[in-house]
Design an enzyme around this catalytic site. Structure first.
Site, short mmCIF file in Angstrom:
data_model
loop_
_atom_site.label_atom_id
_atom_site.label_comp_id
_atom_site.label_asym_id
_atom_site.label_seq_id
_atom_site.Cartn_x
_atom_site.Cartn_y
_atom_site.Cartn_z
CG HIS A 288 68.65 48.33 43.86
ND1 HIS A 288 69.24 49.53 43.51
CD2 HIS A 288 69.61 47.60 44.48
CE1 HIS A 288 70.49 49.52 43.93
NE2 HIS A 288 70.75 48.36 44.52
CG HIS B 56 74.67 50.96 42.84
ND1 HIS B 56 74.34 51.51 44.05
CD2 HIS B 56 74.23 49.68 42.90
CE1 HIS B 56 73.72 50.61 44.79
NE2 HIS B 56 73.66 49.48 44.12
CG HIS C 189 76.04 41.87 45.16
ND1 HIS C 189 75.89 42.60 44.00
CD2 HIS C 189 75.45 42.59 46.14
CE1 HIS C 189 75.26 43.73 44.28
NE2 HIS C 189 74.98 43.75 45.57
CG ASP D 42 72.44 45.56 43.06
OD1 ASP D 42 73.02 46.66 42.95
OD2 ASP D 42 71.83 45.21 44.10
ZN LIG Z 1 72.71 47.70 44.76
#
Ligand SMILES: [Zn+2]
Length: 299
Positions: free
Chosen positions: A233, A77, A260, A237
């Protein structure tokens, strides 16, 4: 934005790690041109860990860096805020292993950086220009980058939840769009998965104040900041994870139900194989690089 930038003054905040629940003091300091983003663990004699794909460690519900056994957790973030505001160089000091989650978005970091002020440096910014397409697939997950004269990101998610379902998002990040459209989007998670995650040592710092929490039907802590806050969001990311390339990108990134692990896999592949990119200054005649943009839990 054709020169490197740092912040003008040091800024500080305190908070708790989302996964560790550990209290942490975070300071962001100016850094000279060419430094990049460097984390320092002040509880470990200031040990430095560069924000680079070389240092990516565990990646599941958050992105963690590790160098010589020293961990820096949940970096995405803050790194997203740096990219969104065009900050190339900064020292980030923390006295614990995980960055503070604050409100679950990048907005508090954006406000800190704006409070510090932004300073243009003399060094021309080097961009990482994508020259050859790269597509990665893993089951129904997909991520790719294509050559382009500006930086764009598009993301699609598909969660079997009545409030999420299929969402895609696209945004241009010039003229403050990152701050308006992406930075406020908070992380999210599902109540029915929380116990299992806590048993794995995750989300120990999660609360209704730092994440959107959903049960099987509804949001427990409304209102949402955007009706499609979830996919926004994911864009946040992705931008933060791609910051581990260490340079602003000239290329078009497309992600579908990635996370991720796939974000950082793309970073590793690009860094490993120089045939996918070349380093360039921005052509002054070209338009400014723009970020134009078109799921997992606790994203
Ligand atoms: Zn996040």
């Amino acid at each position: 934005m054709t020169h490197e930038q740092t912040i003008r003054d040091a800024v500080c905040c305190t908070g708790f790690g989302l996964h560790s629940g550990a209290p942490v003091i975070l300071r962001i300091l100016p850094a000279s041109a060419g430094t990049g983003i460097v984390f320092r663990r002040t509880d470990l004699e200031g040990f430095p860990v560069e924000a680079s794909g070389r240092n990516v460690a565990r990646v599941s519900y958050a992105t963690s860096l590790m160098k010589k056994g020293v961990l820096i957790s949940t970096t995405e973030h803050l790194l997203s805020a740096f990219i969104g505001l065009g900050i190339d160089n900064a020292i980030v000091e923390l006295d614990n292993l995980e960055l503070p989650i604050l409100d679950g978005s990048a907005r508090p970091f954006v406000e800190m950086i704006q409070q510090a002020g932004i300073r243009k440096q003399r060094k021309p910014r080097a961009y990482l220009r994508i020259v050859r397409q790269l597509e990665l697939r893993e089951g129904d997950k997909f991520i790719a980058v294509y050559p382009a004269d500006s930086y764009s990101v598009s993301y699609s998610i598909n969660f079997p939840h009545p409030l999420i379902g299929k969402q895609s998002f696209g945004v241009r990040l010039t003229n403050g769009a990152f701050c308006r459209e992406i930075a406020p989007a908070r992380t999210f998670g599902f109540l029915h998965e929380a116990d299992a995650m806590r048993q794995q040592g995750l989300i120990r710092g999660a609360s209704l104040e730092n994440a959107i929490v959903l049960n099987r039907e509804e949001v427990l802590n409304p209102p949402l900041r955007f009706s499609d806050e979830f996919v926004r969001h994911k864009v946040l990311d992705l931008i933060g994870d791609l910051a581990l390339l260490g340079k602003q990108i000239l290329g078009s990134v497309v992600a579908d139900r990635a996370g991720h692990a796939m974000h950082t896999a793309l970073v590793s592949r690009i860094l490993r194989d120089q045939s996918y990119w070349k380093q360039t200054a921005l052509d002054d005649r070209a338009p400014e690089p723009e970020l134009a943009a078109a799921g997992s839990v606790w994203a």
